[in-house]
Design a protein around this motif. Structure first.
Motif, PDB file in Angstrom:
ATOM      1  N   GLY A  18      -1.344  -1.603  -4.176  1.00  0.00           N
ATOM      2  CA  GLY A  18      -0.216  -0.683  -4.061  1.00  0.00           C
ATOM      3  C   GLY A  18       0.608  -0.639  -5.331  1.00  0.00           C
ATOM      4  O   GLY A  18       0.084  -0.423  -6.424  1.00  0.00           O
ATOM      5  N   VAL A  19       1.902  -0.856  -5.165  1.00  0.00           N
ATOM      6  CA  VAL A  19       2.821  -0.810  -6.305  1.00  0.00           C
ATOM      7  C   VAL A  19       2.435  -1.838  -7.369  1.00  0.00           C
ATOM      8  O   VAL A  19       2.534  -1.575  -8.576  1.00  0.00           O
ATOM      9  N   SER A  76       0.872  -1.179   0.000  1.00  0.00           N
ATOM     10  CA  SER A  76       0.000   0.000   0.000  1.00  0.00           C
ATOM     11  C   SER A  76       0.906   1.224   0.000  1.00  0.00           C
ATOM     12  O   SER A  76       1.962   1.214   0.629  1.00  0.00           O
ATOM     13  N   CYS A  77       0.528   2.240  -0.739  1.00  0.00           N
ATOM     14  CA  CYS A  77       1.445   3.365  -0.916  1.00  0.00           C
ATOM     15  C   CYS A  77       0.693   4.631  -1.286  1.00  0.00           C
ATOM     16  O   CYS A  77      -0.470   4.580  -1.698  1.00  0.00           O
ATOM     17  N   ALA A 118      -0.614  -0.532  -9.364  1.00  0.00           N
ATOM     18  CA  ALA A 118      -0.264   0.635 -10.177  1.00  0.00           C
ATOM     19  C   ALA A 118       0.590   0.228 -11.375  1.00  0.00           C
ATOM     20  O   ALA A 118       0.386   0.720 -12.498  1.00  0.00           O
ATOM     21  N   GLU A 157       3.292   3.161 -11.732  1.00  0.00           N
ATOM     22  CA  GLU A 157       2.489   3.163 -12.959  1.00  0.00           C
ATOM     23  C   GLU A 157       3.363   3.494 -14.172  1.00  0.00           C
ATOM     24  O   GLU A 157       3.279   2.830 -15.205  1.00  0.00           O
ATOM     25  N   GLU A 212       2.825   5.467  -6.208  1.00  0.00           N
ATOM     26  CA  GLU A 212       1.935   4.874  -7.199  1.00  0.00           C
ATOM     27  C   GLU A 212       2.250   5.406  -8.603  1.00  0.00           C
ATOM     28  O   GLU A 212       2.254   4.642  -9.580  1.00  0.00           O
TER      29      GLU A 212
END
Lengths: 151, 151, 151, 151
Positions: free
Chosen positions: D42-43, D12-13, D46, D22, D18
């Protein structure tokens, strides 16, 4: 069931690191813990030898499927066939882990332990990782382990 | 290292099957083997109780990550977090396996054992599977195990 | 996400079994399913070849850690390093499994599937196992699979 | 088979991390790689979103046994039931790994990758670990990945 301490660290090492691991094994047994490790060479073997010399019990969580992978100081070899994934089982079969030096494999064990709620004490190389409790040597590592139990 | 026998079978069972498993555990210990099982209920628990009553050593390869999953007759619980995949480790941590009744989980253990070269003796339900050595009861199962060792 | 069918069966087989597996692969693709298998030889390869010839997608759950273990008809190889334990992932990555002949490895997959709630259809050798749905051939296997979906 | 890049990092970020993940996903797809990740939030999410926006293929190696664990940008979800041990499969199913920030789980993936010969590029937090190749951002990470391929 006795509390268990997982010893992780270099799979091959010089005499100084070996002496640290062996002393750690002695203290683990003398303090009434069972010892868990990866069952193989280097720090694992030295820690087992120490624990056996002090009358302790040693459990070796092996990467492969052959009991013969275990060093001669392992009482209870457990084969897994999991390769590097067995690193997770080395730390999860203990109540806390102590790292003695080590490389990327040890780093993975530290990450897996921290991720899954197993406290980690480190002597040497990885003691600066966030979340790891540093110890100057085996005696101090045992002191930290006792602090954990008191909580 | 002592030879090890893996006991596999129904995770919940009636008193008759339990009595068979307990007797099997007694005989395994009396014949000088360590006992390996899945560490939980039914046949696993009854076999462990039998082995302990005869002074044997019991190793429980658990599906989850909690030591508390083990029944009270397991000396050495080993957590795996592998779920049903731990069935493979139950049979691979023994030198031979004995099945006592059981359902699909036991069937998977029999398949995994045969596939990976572990001899399987079966009492009851799965004794007709090709490659499995049938036994009428615990005493005969031990006879078959001894035959295997003589080879 | 498309429904997936796992094809399990003999790792090496004669031309008749191969023809059954290939036809099964064709029908799986034509009916809009993705195909999952162990990614290797025999029934696995023939089923993948069939699925590819009909424009399907094939996923191979490999026992080792080398992509090169996959047969040439696998679109998405997945390495596991789990050895025989990967059998569980072959069946759990499908919504249902179809067995075509096979030996102890296939038997273990059937047991693991049934244990974990994956329906199993079998053509040939293992069709008499309790809980398995027998099929006379690929066409009938697809009929059974559709029945499952309607529920 | 296309080369694959594993993206690892915080589960989670915040929006900044993110955005990095992405962009990394976009570049991975634009450079002709398939993207492998843990399939979750999270990462991972994304990066998958980025890869999909650029027409790439995304493979999600999930910790549990439910396809529904996968984020909506995963094309090929793979269930494992291995929990944290699946971290090893996330990195081993790629030809190289890129870490974007992350905590102890990411650290374990870095350790497992380095231990098993998978090159690791890190943006942010873990870029100082010995053996890891640091990158200032997604563009530089791709430059490093291309250097690896040229060897």
């Amino acid at each position: 069931m006795k509390k268990r301490i997982s010893v992780i660290g270099a799979g091959s090492c010089g005499p100084e690191t070996e002496a640290v691991a062996e002393r750690l094994g002695v203290l683990i047994a003398q303090n009434g813990y069972d010892l868990v490790c990866g069952g193989r060479e280097g720090v694992q073997r030295a820690a087992c030898r120490g624990a056996k010399s002090a009358g302790g019990l040693t459990i070796g969580i092996l990467p492969g499927l052959e009991f013969s992978q275990a060093n001669e100081f392992v009482d209870i070899p457990v084969v897994t066939g999991l390769g590097h994934m067995r690193n997770f089982l080395v730390v999860k079969n203990g109540d806390a882990a102590v790292a003695v030096e080590g490389g990327a494999g040890t780093l993975s064990e530290i990450g897996l332990a921290l991720k899954s709620g197993i406290p980690v004490v480190a002597i040497g190389r990885w003691s600066g990782i966030e979340g790891v409790r540093p110890a100057a040597g085996p005696e101090q590592a045992l002191d930290v382990l006792k602090t954990l139990e008191d909580r």
